[in-house]
Write a protein that holds these residues in place. Structure first.
Motif, PDB file in Angstrom:
ATOM      1  N   GLY A 183      10.615  10.672  39.266  1.00 40.67           N
ATOM      2  CA  GLY A 183      12.186   9.806  39.739  1.00 40.67           C
ATOM      3  C   GLY A 183      13.292  11.110  39.896  1.00 40.67           C
ATOM      4  N   ALA A 184      13.673  12.299  39.753  1.00 35.52           N
ATOM      5  CA  ALA A 184      13.931  13.493  40.402  1.00 35.52           C
ATOM      6  C   ALA A 184      14.562  13.165  41.900  1.00 35.52           C
ATOM      7  CB  ALA A 184      13.687  15.365  39.728  1.00 35.52           C
ATOM      8  N   PHE A 185      13.720  12.945  42.668  1.00 33.86           N
ATOM      9  CA  PHE A 185      13.557  12.346  44.025  1.00 33.86           C
ATOM     10  C   PHE A 185      15.409  11.910  44.680  1.00 33.86           C
ATOM     11  CE2 PHE A 185       9.741  15.669  44.222  1.00 33.86           C
ATOM     12  CZ  PHE A 185      10.388  16.442  45.214  1.00 33.86           C
ATOM     13  N   PRO A 186      14.801  10.554  44.415  1.00 33.91           N
ATOM     14  CA  PRO A 186      15.388   9.564  44.693  1.00 33.91           C
ATOM     15  C   PRO A 186      17.209   9.957  43.528  1.00 33.91           C
ATOM     16  CG  PRO A 186      13.726   8.603  42.969  1.00 33.91           C
ATOM     17  CD  PRO A 186      13.845   9.619  43.340  1.00 33.91           C
ATOM     18  N   GLY A 187      16.838  10.588  42.660  1.00 33.64           N
ATOM     19  CA  GLY A 187      18.213  10.701  41.134  1.00 33.64           C
ATOM     20  C   GLY A 187      18.745  12.008  42.047  1.00 33.64           C
ATOM     21  N   ALA A 188      18.523  12.256  42.833  1.00 32.80           N
ATOM     22  CA  ALA A 188      19.303  13.827  43.334  1.00 32.80           C
ATOM     23  C   ALA A 188      19.725  13.343  45.260  1.00 32.80           C
ATOM     24  CB  ALA A 188      18.038  15.153  43.381  1.00 32.80           C
ATOM     25  N   ILE A 189      19.083  12.226  45.512  1.00 41.42           N
ATOM     26  CA  ILE A 189      19.436  11.996  46.721  1.00 41.42           C
ATOM     27  C   ILE A 189      21.773  11.573  47.051  1.00 41.42           C
ATOM     28  CG2 ILE A 189      19.950   9.744  48.395  1.00 41.42           C
ATOM     29  CD1 ILE A 189      16.629   9.976  48.260  1.00 41.42           C
ATOM     30  N   PRO A 190      22.049  11.255  45.680  1.00 42.27           N
ATOM     31  CA  PRO A 190      23.364  11.121  45.553  1.00 42.27           C
ATOM     32  C   PRO A 190      24.127  11.773  46.344  1.00 42.27           C
ATOM     33  CG  PRO A 190      22.635   9.347  44.498  1.00 42.27           C
ATOM     34  CD  PRO A 190      21.569  10.619  44.401  1.00 42.27           C
ATOM     35  N   PHE A 191      24.070  12.750  45.537  1.00 44.38           N
ATOM     36  CA  PHE A 191      24.879  14.391  45.905  1.00 44.38           C
ATOM     37  C   PHE A 191      24.256  15.094  47.065  1.00 44.38           C
ATOM     38  CE2 PHE A 191      25.959  18.512  44.009  1.00 44.38           C
ATOM     39  CZ  PHE A 191      27.918  18.515  44.251  1.00 44.38           C
ATOM     40  N   MET A 192      23.781  14.657  48.250  1.00 43.90           N
ATOM     41  CA  MET A 192      23.490  14.978  49.234  1.00 43.90           C
ATOM     42  C   MET A 192      23.374  13.796  50.742  1.00 43.90           C
ATOM     43  SD  MET A 192      20.376  14.208  50.712  1.00 43.90           S
ATOM     44  CE  MET A 192      19.028  13.853  50.781  1.00 43.90           C
ATOM     45  N   LEU A 193      23.828  12.673  49.910  1.00 41.07           N
ATOM     46  CA  LEU A 193      23.909  11.797  51.186  1.00 41.07           C
ATOM     47  C   LEU A 193      25.037  11.568  51.229  1.00 41.07           C
ATOM     48  CD1 LEU A 193      22.105   9.042  51.773  1.00 41.07           C
ATOM     49  CD2 LEU A 193      23.416   7.611  49.946  1.00 41.07           C
ATOM     50  N   GLY A 194      26.078  11.892  51.114  1.00 38.73           N
ATOM     51  CA  GLY A 194      27.383  11.945  51.032  1.00 38.73           C
ATOM     52  C   GLY A 194      27.731  13.327  52.205  1.00 38.73           C
ATOM     53  N   TRP A 195      27.058  14.018  51.822  1.00 37.84           N
ATOM     54  CA  TRP A 195      27.275  15.067  52.592  1.00 37.84           C
ATOM     55  C   TRP A 195      27.081  14.648  54.261  1.00 37.84           C
ATOM     56  CZ3 TRP A 195      28.986  20.498  52.298  1.00 37.84           C
ATOM     57  CH2 TRP A 195      28.807  21.052  53.194  1.00 37.84           C
ATOM     58  N   VAL A 196      25.647  13.865  54.316  1.00 40.85           N
ATOM     59  CA  VAL A 196      24.782  13.575  55.295  1.00 40.85           C
ATOM     60  C   VAL A 196      26.045  12.408  55.380  1.00 40.85           C
ATOM     61  CG1 VAL A 196      22.933  11.965  55.906  1.00 40.85           C
ATOM     62  CG2 VAL A 196      22.651  13.688  54.589  1.00 40.85           C
ATOM     63  N   ALA A 197      26.258  11.209  55.074  1.00 42.42           N
ATOM     64  CA  ALA A 197      27.481  10.823  55.907  1.00 42.42           C
ATOM     65  C   ALA A 197      28.566  11.201  56.417  1.00 42.42           C
ATOM     66  CB  ALA A 197      27.959   9.753  54.351  1.00 42.42           C
ATOM     67  N   ALA A 198      29.082  11.991  55.923  1.00 42.86           N
ATOM     68  CA  ALA A 198      29.737  12.938  56.680  1.00 42.86           C
ATOM     69  C   ALA A 198      29.764  13.877  57.825  1.00 42.86           C
ATOM     70  CB  ALA A 198      30.539  14.002  55.948  1.00 42.86           C
ATOM     71  N   SER A 199      28.841  14.341  57.881  1.00 40.50           N
ATOM     72  CA  SER A 199      27.903  15.570  59.071  1.00 40.50           C
ATOM     73  C   SER A 199      27.227  14.400  59.850  1.00 40.50           C
ATOM     74  CB  SER A 199      27.431  16.730  58.482  1.00 40.50           C
ATOM     75  OG  SER A 199      25.737  16.292  57.665  1.00 40.50           O
ATOM     76  N   GLY A 200      26.453  13.537  59.367  1.00 40.61           N
ATOM     77  CA  GLY A 200      25.429  13.074  60.388  1.00 40.61           C
ATOM     78  C   GLY A 200      24.321  13.316  60.559  1.00 40.61           C
ATOM     79  N   GLU A 201      24.145  14.837  59.602  1.00 45.11           N
ATOM     80  CA  GLU A 201      22.411  15.522  59.339  1.00 45.11           C
ATOM     81  C   GLU A 201      22.294  16.264  58.474  1.00 45.11           C
ATOM     82  OE1 GLU A 201      24.464  18.034  63.072  1.00 45.11           O
ATOM     83  OE2 GLU A 201      24.943  19.737  61.872  1.00 45.11           O
ATOM     84  N   PHE A 202      21.002  16.906  58.468  1.00 44.80           N
ATOM     85  CA  PHE A 202      20.985  17.455  57.064  1.00 44.80           C
ATOM     86  C   PHE A 202      20.291  18.926  57.514  1.00 44.80           C
ATOM     87  CE2 PHE A 202      17.219  18.966  54.408  1.00 44.80           C
ATOM     88  CZ  PHE A 202      18.179  17.742  53.036  1.00 44.80           C
ATOM     89  N   GLY A 203      20.893  20.091  56.985  1.00 41.63           N
ATOM     90  CA  GLY A 203      20.241  20.767  56.552  1.00 41.63           C
ATOM     91  C   GLY A 203      20.326  21.227  55.562  1.00 41.63           C
ATOM     92  N   ILE A 204      20.562  22.836  55.676  1.00 40.75           N
ATOM     93  CA  ILE A 204      20.633  23.626  55.066  1.00 40.75           C
ATOM     94  C   ILE A 204      21.793  23.200  53.654  1.00 40.75           C
ATOM     95  CG2 ILE A 204      22.590  25.442  55.682  1.00 40.75           C
ATOM     96  CD1 ILE A 204      20.561  27.613  53.230  1.00 40.75           C
ATOM     97  N   GLU A 205      22.785  23.378  54.218  1.00 37.14           N
ATOM     98  CA  GLU A 205      24.338  22.834  52.923  1.00 37.14           C
ATOM     99  C   GLU A 205      23.200  21.195  51.846  1.00 37.14           C
ATOM    100  OE1 GLU A 205      26.230  23.576  56.686  1.00 37.14           O
ATOM    101  OE2 GLU A 205      24.488  22.696  56.165  1.00 37.14           O
TER     102      GLU A 205
END
Length: 299
Positions: free
Chosen positions: A149-171
């Motif tokens: 459950g920690a995996f889907p629970g941890a997605i929202p914080f990084m989801l915002g960055w991905v929404a802003a940048s359009g890519e997944f990276g170290i940030e």
């Protein structure tokens, strides 16, 4: 005529109440808050329309997960004091109505996130799938459900960055790691003070199934990892995501506070100490996200 109007108002209020309860309004809003924080951290310039889509899509995504969860657990929810008055176990909403709502929220959520960019929608879909298909059924079978459950629970914080940048990276990966480790002391604290209620429903939420030294030790260890992960951006090794020294020190002080409550649970092993740790963990992640965003815009 007045009776008809009163009945209509009462029905509408009941509908709103059922919607907010079955989608878990407070939880969903806190998740949306995390997504907004991630977006503000990742955006070079703020697009308020994209931010609106993220908020709406994020709420639909989390709301859908919660509705599916309550459909699956409706019979178990009847057994627990904290959940027996939810719309499904209380008979205030039919399973068919709940399922239709879940489908609508899923389609709307993924659609809204896709309109931002495809990778955001993909992570949203993964989050719903993991929460409903893996985490929910595992809760009655193994304490490892908290890890899953920690995996889907941890997605929202990084989801915002991905929404802003359009890519997944170290940030966004770092944002994911912070919220991933945070889940453990938070949910184990809840599992500790609601142990008896969870037991009625047959849920295994503590790492070894007991409120003992072993569980408390793991709470302390994961609290330490949460604090360490939170400080990584202060060392300038996470790309565009970084903290100034001042903010790093403030995060460190917050971390010491969180660790204090974790150690207190280890020493006292009481429901009161567990509840205090839970409240401290909510304060920690909320303040951390505010500090991260403030640090970016004030430096």
């Amino acid at each position: 005529m007045n009776l008809s109007v009163t009945h209509s108002q009462s029905s509408f209020q009941s509908l709103i109440r059922n919607f907010t309860e079955i989608t878990k309004l407070r939880l969903s809003v806190s998740v949306v808050f995390s997504s907004v924080a991630g977006y503000l951290l990742g955006a070079d310039s703020i697009d308020f329309f994209v931010l609106f889509l993220l908020c709406l899509g994020g709420y639909c995504m989390v709301g859908a997960s919660n509705v599916y969860n309550q459909i699956i657990e409706r019979d178990l929810d009847k057994l627990m004091d904290r959940t027996k008055n939810r719309p499904l176990p209380a008979g205030q909403m039919s399973v068919q109505s709940a399922f239709i709502l879940a489908i609508v929220l899923t389609i709307a959520g993924i659609g809204l996130l896709y309109s931002i960019n495809p990778i955001t929608a993909m992570f949203g879909a993964v989050s719903i799938f993991m929460y409903v298909s893996l985490y929910t059924p595992l809760k009655t079978k193994t304490p490892l459900s908290v890890f899953v459950g920690a995996f889907p629970g941890a997605i929202p914080f990084m989801l915002g960055w991905v929404a802003a940048s359009g890519e997944f990276g170290i940030e966004p990966g770092t944002l994911f790691m912070i919220q991933f480790f945070w889940q453990f002391p938070h949910f184990w604290a809840i599992g500790w003070f609601l142990f008896d209620d969870y037991k009625k429903g047959g849920f295994f939420m503590l790492p070894n199934g007991k409120r003992d030294k072993g569980t408390a030790t793991q709470v302390v260890l994961y609290t330490l990892w949460t604090v360490f992960a939170s400080l990584i951006p202060a060392f300038g090794i996470t790309g565009k995501l970084y903290l100034t020294t001042v903010s790093g020190v403030i995060i460190g002080i917050l971390g010491i506070g969180l660790l204090y409550y974790a150690i207190r649970l280890y020493k006292e092993k009481t429901s009161k100490a567990a509840k205090q740790l839970m409240l401290a963990s909510v304060s920690y992640i909320t303040l951390l996200q505010i500090i991260f965003v403030a640090d970016k815009f004030l430096r």
